[in-house]
Design a protein around this motif. Structure first.
Motif, PDB file in Angstrom:
ATOM      1  N   PRO A   1      -0.735   8.713  -3.872  1.00  0.00           N
ATOM      2  CA  PRO A   1      -1.071   7.961  -5.087  1.00  0.00           C
ATOM      3  C   PRO A   1      -0.132   8.382  -6.226  1.00  0.00           C
ATOM      4  O   PRO A   1      -0.021   9.570  -6.530  1.00  0.00           O
ATOM      5  CB  PRO A   1      -2.520   8.375  -5.371  1.00  0.00           C
TER       6      PRO A   1
ATOM      7  N   ASN B   1      -4.983   2.894   0.212  1.00  0.00           N
ATOM      8  CA  ASN B   1      -6.017   3.858  -0.183  1.00  0.00           C
ATOM      9  C   ASN B   1      -7.165   3.762   0.812  1.00  0.00           C
ATOM     10  O   ASN B   1      -7.673   2.667   1.072  1.00  0.00           O
ATOM     11  CB  ASN B   1      -6.557   3.548  -1.566  1.00  0.00           C
TER      12      ASN B   1
ATOM     13  N   GLU C   1      -4.879  -0.952  -3.019  1.00  0.00           N
ATOM     14  CA  GLU C   1      -5.431   0.234  -3.667  1.00  0.00           C
ATOM     15  C   GLU C   1      -6.860   0.021  -4.157  1.00  0.00           C
ATOM     16  O   GLU C   1      -7.291  -1.113  -4.395  1.00  0.00           O
ATOM     17  CB  GLU C   1      -4.522   0.623  -4.841  1.00  0.00           C
TER      18      GLU C   1
ATOM     19  N   ASN D   1      -6.273   5.396  -5.927  1.00  0.00           N
ATOM     20  CA  ASN D   1      -5.172   5.568  -6.853  1.00  0.00           C
ATOM     21  C   ASN D   1      -5.620   6.045  -8.222  1.00  0.00           C
ATOM     22  O   ASN D   1      -4.810   6.204  -9.127  1.00  0.00           O
ATOM     23  CB  ASN D   1      -4.372   4.274  -6.993  1.00  0.00           C
TER      24      ASN D   1
END
Length: 290
Positions: free
Chosen positions: A156, A91, A36, A119
């Motif tokens: 997320p 991500n 992330e 996130n």
């Protein structure tokens, strides 16, 4: 007016056609590795909420940033040792900020799932056209960086809108992980889309934040496998383990992940796999029978 759930139907696990995993395995196991990116000026996952609203929040941002700098590499070594491929919940901003992680994952043939852009921003409260553009940008970024279009999605914070599964299907994705309500895959009421088991319980972030010790973490993983193995008498089950590099990647926790994977890898009735392979096998062997 009361809003009813139209995304999926109630289906008790006792009333389904049996799932047969490859080579007679009873439990399909995958690791959901959360890779992330976090914004420095937005509050997000925190180890101590007292500074979470500060800009910059050195305490919590630094804690999270341990993941891509150190933790991910420790976890990668452990996965390599036990020949486990990660299912990476990615991500798309990681592509730009941490390209070395993408390179390492490609060398290991990790599976890549779309996990939003960052996130620090939940996937919610947007109109359909705006959401379509956001999802297309996320998917295209990951596809360009990895050479393959992601097949799966986890939002997320496990967030979606009512339009998300349909828009993902338009983009060629085939499953989501956001609905953590089952031990088996099941079809959504969106053509071509499945829900796959993920977990907020067998999840390092939740477990260790509640004070779980390393030995307790290993025992919890053993207990989960043993119960799913017993349940699989009448059809295969899925076991997901959710990891975050800034949590399990900490030096004092790493050996417990190593111990847990050593236990799982030694089991004769387990399929060490990825979420992509689980979705593909289910679609090919179960959905085509029904």
């Amino acid at each position: 007016m009361q809003l009813e759930n139209a995304l999926f139907d109630y289906s008790p696990i006792t009333e389904r056609p049996p799932i047969r995993w490859p080579d007679g395995a009873r439990v399909a196991f995958y690791i959901g590795l959360n890779v992330e990116h976090f914004l420095i000026d937005r509050p997000s996952t925190s180890i101590w909420p007292g500074t979470a609203d500060l800009v910059p929040d050195a305490l919590n941002y630094g804690w999270r940033d341990y993941g891509p700098r150190v933790g991910i590499w420790r976890i990668a070594d452990i996965l390599d040792r036990h020949r486990v491929r990660a299912s990476v919940l990615l991500n798309s901003d990681v592509v730009h900020h941490n390209p070395q992680i993408i390179k390492a994952g490609l060398e290991r043939d990790w599976a890549w799932l779309a996990h939003g852009q960052t996130n620090s921003i939940l996937h919610a409260a947007t109109d359909r056209d705006q959401e379509r553009a956001v999802l297309a940008r996320v998917v295209d970024t990951i596809a360009d960086a990895t050479g393959r279009r992601p097949r799966g999605w986890m939002g997320p914070g496990l967030t979606e809108t009512f339009h998300t599964p349909g828009l993902l299907a338009e983009l060629g994705l085939t499953y989501v992980l956001d609905w953590t309500n089952d031990d088996q895959p099941y079809p959504l009421n969106v053509p071509g889309m499945l829900s796959l088991p993920y977990t907020v319980e067998l999840n390092d972030l939740g477990l260790f934040s509640k004070g779980t010790t390393g030995p307790e973490f290993v025992q919890i993983i053993k207990d989960q496998y043993e119960q799913l193995h017993a349940d699989a008498e009448d059809g295969g089950r899925v076991m997901a383990l959710a990891l975050h590099p800034f949590v399990t990647g900490q030096a004092f926790r790493a050996k417990y992940l190593d111990q847990a994977l050593a236990y799982l890898a030694a089991q004769p009735d387990i399929w060490l796999t990825t979420s992509d392979q689980i979705a593909e096998h289910y679609s090919r062997t179960v959905q085509q029978r029904t």
